[in-house]
Design a protein around this motif. Structure first.
Motif, PDB file in Angstrom:
ATOM      1  N   LEU A  93     -27.508  13.803-130.666  1.00  0.00           N
ATOM      2  CA  LEU A  93     -27.481  13.534-129.235  1.00  0.00           C
ATOM      3  C   LEU A  93     -28.865  13.778-128.641  1.00  0.00           C
ATOM      4  N   VAL A  94     -29.387  12.768-127.976  1.00  0.00           N
ATOM      5  CA  VAL A  94     -30.699  12.851-127.347  1.00  0.00           C
ATOM      6  C   VAL A  94     -30.494  12.713-125.845  1.00  0.00           C
ATOM      7  N   VAL A  95     -31.124  13.583-125.084  1.00  0.00           N
ATOM      8  CA  VAL A  95     -31.036  13.481-123.628  1.00  0.00           C
ATOM      9  C   VAL A  95     -32.425  13.161-123.093  1.00  0.00           C
ATOM     10  N   ARG A  96     -32.493  12.118-122.289  1.00  0.00           N
ATOM     11  CA  ARG A  96     -33.765  11.698-121.706  1.00  0.00           C
ATOM     12  C   ARG A  96     -33.692  11.846-120.201  1.00  0.00           C
ATOM     13  N   LYS A  97     -34.828  12.209-119.614  1.00  0.00           N
ATOM     14  CA  LYS A  97     -34.927  12.292-118.158  1.00  0.00           C
ATOM     15  C   LYS A  97     -35.939  11.252-117.683  1.00  0.00           C
ATOM     16  N   PRO A  98     -35.752  10.735-116.464  1.00  0.00           N
ATOM     17  CA  PRO A  98     -36.741   9.769-115.957  1.00  0.00           C
ATOM     18  C   PRO A  98     -38.103  10.436-115.867  1.00  0.00           C
TER      19      PRO A  98
END
Length: 102
Positions: A93-98
């Motif tokens: 699981l990868v979480v990206r933020k703007p």
């Protein structure tokens, strides 16, 4: 609230601020479904909006990684703020933020 179901390999889940009505959902679907990595053959053009959880589930074309910047930009063009995106990359699981450099 209930935990939303886990993200599947060919999906991205976006968390979107201020997403409360189905009218909002249409604007987001219109913009996001134009992105070329979105599988528009899936139901709802591959963009499922969950107003209860303030999230948008985007179906990806098999084997096509999402362009994160374009995803965030599409939500912005619809007049909303995506606060983060999660996806499975090689099973993790990868979480990206703007605003990240990637």
């Amino acid at each position: 609230g209930k935990e939303p179901p886990a993200v599947k390999p060919d999906e991205v889940r976006l968390k979107v601020k201020g997403l409360v009505c189905s009218f909002c959902a249409q604007g987001i679907r219109k913009k996001v479904s134009k992105l070329d990595f979105v599988d528009t053959k899936k139901p709802q053009k591959g963009v499922t909006v969950d107003e209860k959880n303030g999230s948008v589930l985007v179906a990806l074309k098999a084997g096509t990684p999402p362009a994160w910047k374009d995803l965030f930009a599409a939500v912005e063009k619809a007049g909303f703020d995506a606060t983060e995106a999660e996806a499975l990359v090689d099973g993790k699981l990868v979480v990206r933020k703007p605003g990240e450099k990637k």
